[in-house]
Design an enzyme around this catalytic site. Sequence first.
Site, short mmCIF file in Angstrom:
data_model
loop_
_atom_site.label_atom_id
_atom_site.label_comp_id
_atom_site.label_asym_id
_atom_site.label_seq_id
_atom_site.Cartn_x
_atom_site.Cartn_y
_atom_site.Cartn_z
N LYS A 157 0.86 -1.19 0.00
CA LYS A 157 0.00 0.00 0.00
C LYS A 157 0.90 1.24 0.00
CE LYS A 157 -4.38 1.31 2.13
NZ LYS A 157 -5.21 1.36 0.92
N1 PMP Z 1 -7.23 -2.94 -3.16
C1 PMP Z 1 -6.86 -1.65 -3.11
C2 PMP Z 1 -6.16 -1.06 -4.27
C3 PMP Z 1 -7.14 -0.88 -1.98
O1 PMP Z 1 -6.78 0.41 -1.92
C4 PMP Z 1 -7.84 -1.47 -0.90
C5 PMP Z 1 -8.17 -0.65 0.31
N2 PMP Z 1 -7.11 -0.65 1.23
C6 PMP Z 1 -8.17 -2.82 -0.98
C7 PMP Z 1 -7.86 -3.53 -2.14
C8 PMP Z 1 -8.83 -3.53 0.16
O2 PMP Z 1 -7.93 -3.72 1.22
P1 PMP Z 1 -8.40 -3.80 2.72
O3 PMP Z 1 -9.48 -4.78 2.76
O4 PMP Z 1 -7.20 -4.24 3.46
O5 PMP Z 1 -8.85 -2.45 3.09
#
Ligand code: PMP
Length: 309
Positions: A157
């Site tokens: 991220k």
């Molecule tokens: N893919 C992307 C590109 C994201 O930004 C997110 C949000 N964080 C997710 C998937 C989902 O991840 P999470 O469930 O950990 O929030």
Amino acid sequence: MSIWDRVRYVWMNGDFVDWREATVHLSSPVVNMGLGVFEGIRAYWNPRIKQLNVFRLRDHLNRLFDSAKVHRMHVPFSKGDIEKAVVELLSSNNFREDIYIRPIIYRGNLWQEEESIDTGIYAGPRATRLKGVDKGVRCCVSGWRRMSDSILPARVKACGNYLQYHYAMSEALASGFDNTILLTVSGKVSESPGANIFLIRDGVLITPSITSDILEGVTRNTLIRTIREKLDLEVVEREVDRTELYVADEIFFCGTGGGEVTPVISVDNILLGNEEPGEITERVRSLYLSLVLGEVEKYKDWLTPIYEG
Ligand code: PMP
């Protein structure tokens, strides 16, 4: 009045500072190059027990530290330090509603020594979409491709990765859609620019595998496990073709921030079902709501309570 008027403190490099003073310098690599990694975490207010619980805090911090590792950034705090800081930040702001929390590790100041890394956490009110009636979103398949792991890793991220969110979402909105789905460079389904995706075909839930250039979502992981254990449905992780999006019975996005569990009602103007969130999607959504509120005994370990008693 903005929601941020209700936020008093931000945590920066070990200290609590006033919201208005939580700034970075114009010269910083995070501003100029997006050199930082972050997390999006939610805390849910449970009015029944008058408690604010952070959902899967340690798992988000594991991903944050993995993201920093891939960037060869040394984090000057332990996961325990950041965990404690999140708890103190929420209680010092006296939040008693649904909250979104964003820790960020970044190169903040060009003037400091080479390896200087800054760490901050801010948090503010963000209501859950899980409780209300959600009509679902109309999507297109993006003209942009999800960047591959050999170019920029989607698995982590990173602040810079979210330029892709901007490109893909602005294209979709300009074309009259609510959201969009990115394919990998080789044409397989990857994810939406801010959420993972599940398709439902003949009662089986299918989600692109972790080698489909996705962010390895905490919500995705939560749902894979609990759909199997609590809804007793089959979940398969595999490569997904574009045309499977058109023939799916149901599709939903999942993610912590904006999405949580969001039904998709059409893709490229091809309707799935009858323009309403599907039955399995609704079951998943109510399962997820009960998990984040701490109403399912088996998964209570996923919660970090903020207030004592
Ligand atoms: N893919 C992307 C590109 C994201 O930004 C997110 C949000 N964080 C997710 C998937 C989902 O991840 P999470 O469930 O950990 O929030």
